[in-house]
Design an enzyme around this catalytic site. Structure first.
Site, PDB file in Angstrom:
ATOM      1  N   ASN A 186      10.504  16.438  -5.614  1.00 50.83           N
ATOM      2  CA  ASN A 186      10.080  17.061  -4.361  1.00 50.83           C
ATOM      3  C   ASN A 186      10.894  16.417  -3.245  1.00 50.83           C
ATOM      4  OD1 ASN A 186       8.844  18.080  -2.128  1.00 50.83           O
ATOM      5  ND2 ASN A 186       6.871  17.049  -2.460  1.00 50.83           N
ATOM      6  N   GLU A 201      -1.881  14.507  -7.221  1.00 47.18           N
ATOM      7  CA  GLU A 201      -1.214  13.565  -6.327  1.00 47.18           C
ATOM      8  C   GLU A 201      -2.247  12.916  -5.410  1.00 47.18           C
ATOM      9  OE1 GLU A 201       3.248  14.663  -5.955  1.00 47.18           O
ATOM     10  OE2 GLU A 201       2.134  15.690  -4.393  1.00 47.18           O
ATOM     11  N   SER A 252       4.283   7.812  -5.613  1.00 49.12           N
ATOM     12  CA  SER A 252       5.028   6.564  -5.850  1.00 49.12           C
ATOM     13  C   SER A 252       5.396   6.368  -7.317  1.00 49.12           C
ATOM     14  CB  SER A 252       4.250   5.362  -5.309  1.00 49.12           C
ATOM     15  OG  SER A 252       4.094   5.485  -3.909  1.00 49.12           O
ATOM     16  N   GLY A 311       4.161   8.212  -1.156  1.00 42.95           N
ATOM     17  CA  GLY A 311       5.075   7.544  -0.221  1.00 42.95           C
ATOM     18  C   GLY A 311       4.603   6.172   0.231  1.00 42.95           C
ATOM     19  N   HIS A 364       0.750  21.163  -1.401  1.00 42.56           N
ATOM     20  CA  HIS A 364       1.054  19.735  -1.281  1.00 42.56           C
ATOM     21  C   HIS A 364       0.209  19.137  -0.153  1.00 42.56           C
ATOM     22  CE1 HIS A 364       3.201  16.021  -0.500  1.00 42.56           C
ATOM     23  NE2 HIS A 364       3.662  16.122  -1.735  1.00 42.56           N
ATOM     24  N   GLU A 393       0.920  17.176   2.148  1.00 39.68           N
ATOM     25  CA  GLU A 393       1.555  17.194   3.474  1.00 39.68           C
ATOM     26  C   GLU A 393       1.379  18.564   4.133  1.00 39.68           C
ATOM     27  OE1 GLU A 393       5.324  15.681   2.092  1.00 39.68           O
ATOM     28  OE2 GLU A 393       4.333  13.764   1.706  1.00 39.68           O
ATOM     29  N   LYS A 447      11.229  17.213  -0.171  1.00 42.22           N
ATOM     30  CA  LYS A 447      10.638  17.275   1.178  1.00 42.22           C
ATOM     31  C   LYS A 447      11.742  17.624   2.192  1.00 42.22           C
ATOM     32  CE  LYS A 447       7.212  14.117  -0.539  1.00 42.22           C
ATOM     33  NZ  LYS A 447       6.175  13.133  -0.284  1.00 42.22           N
TER      34      LYS A 447
HETATM   35  P1  PGA Z   1       6.405  10.004  -3.542  1.00 37.95           P
HETATM   36  O1  PGA Z   1       5.964  11.522  -3.223  1.00 37.95           O
HETATM   37  O2  PGA Z   1       6.931   9.994  -4.948  1.00 37.95           O
HETATM   38  O3  PGA Z   1       7.434   9.666  -2.522  1.00 37.95           O
HETATM   39  O4  PGA Z   1       5.166   9.168  -3.414  1.00 37.95           O
HETATM   40  C1  PGA Z   1       5.386  12.331  -4.195  1.00 37.95           C
HETATM   41  C2  PGA Z   1       5.093  13.693  -3.609  1.00 37.95           C
HETATM   42  O5  PGA Z   1       4.685  13.773  -2.450  1.00 37.95           O
HETATM   43  O6  PGA Z   1       5.259  14.724  -4.297  1.00 37.95           O
END
Ligand code: PGA
Length: 250
Positions: free
Chosen positions: A9, A167, A213, A173, A95, A97, A11
């Site tokens: 992903n 998630e 993460s 993140g 997601h 976000e 982003k």
């Molecule tokens: P990350 O993000 O691996 O940077 O924690 C995962 C995601 O948001 O899909």
């Protein structure tokens, strides 16, 4: 046997030449990965160029969102139909976000899932609880409510086309990964929810990815768990070596 999947992903990262270079590097380095479906998800703008680069490879192409609308006067939106016609195969929906910064609700996400399926895009549907929800021991209820909301109106044939991603928002993140046991517990629970709605066979065939993460150092222990079928990778998907190392962790 469920498909094993490692999906990146991206982003809102990488400009156009950087994105194209990353795809080229993933193609070269990913050529030695067997039995794992690798998927990349560059921003909308790079989808068609990515499609051209990926078309003779086994690497899949995902978008990070799509509109719930068919077409028309929706300034700034991109439809499932447009994505399909540009070569996109998968779409990440729901997601955290998008939920947090763009107020997406389970009901809206369910409409997006319908649009994606209408144009034969495979949705990667995300769920996950906030830290305070886990601390109050509400995580099971949160996941159940999200899945019930997003799956509203989906037939058995439709649900079979989905990939689910768990998630936990507190792990995205942050460098804090759910332990393999915590992740497995929720993955098993997600499978139970799908089983209650659509039956055992359906639920046994749906890939459930872990995200939050996930990196080369922890992917193996996560992927060893029986209900974890791969990962949705954010930060580590922007570095070809890390991303491919994760795909090689099975
Ligand atoms: P990350 O993000 O691996 O940077 O924690 C995962 C995601 O948001 O899909």
């Amino acid at each position: 046997m469920r498909e094993k999947i490692v999906a990146g992903n991206w982003k809102m990262n990488k400009n156009f030449p950087e994105g194209i270079d990353l795809i080229k590097e993933i193609i070269v380095k990913g050529a030695s990965v067997n039995n794992v479906k690798i998927i990349v998800s560059p921003p909308y703008l790079f989808q068609h160029e990515a499609f051209n680069l990926l078309k003779n490879t086994t690497i899949g192409l995902a978008a990070q969102n799509c509109s719930e609308q068919e077409n028309g006067a929706y300034t700034g939106e991109v439809s499932a139909q447009m994505l399909k016609s540009a070569g996109t195969q998968y779409v990440i929906l729901g997601h955290s976000e998008r939920r947090t910064y763009y107020q997406e609700t389970d009901q809206l996400i369910s409409l997006k899932i319908q649009q994606a399926l209408k144009y034969d895009l495979k949705p990667i549907v995300c769920c996950g609880e906030l830290l305070e929800e886990r601390e109050k021991n509400e995580h099971f209820n949160v996941i159940k409510k999200q899945l019930h909301g997003m799956f509203q109106g989906l037939t058995t044939t439709q649900i079979c086309k989905l990939i689910v991603a768990y998630e936990p928002v507190w792990a995205i993140g942050t460098g804090k990964t759910a332990s393999p046991e915590q992740a497995q517990e929720i993955h098993q629970y997600i499978r139970e929810i799908i089983s209650n709605l659509y039956g055992n066979e359906v639920s046994g065939n749906i890939p459930i990815l872990y995200g939050g993460s996930c990196k080369p150092s922890n992917a193996k222990e996560l992927f060893e768990k029986p209900d974890i079928d791969g990962g949705l990778i954010g930060g580590a998907s922007l570095v070809a070596d890390d991303f491919i190392a994760i795909a090689k962790s099975f």
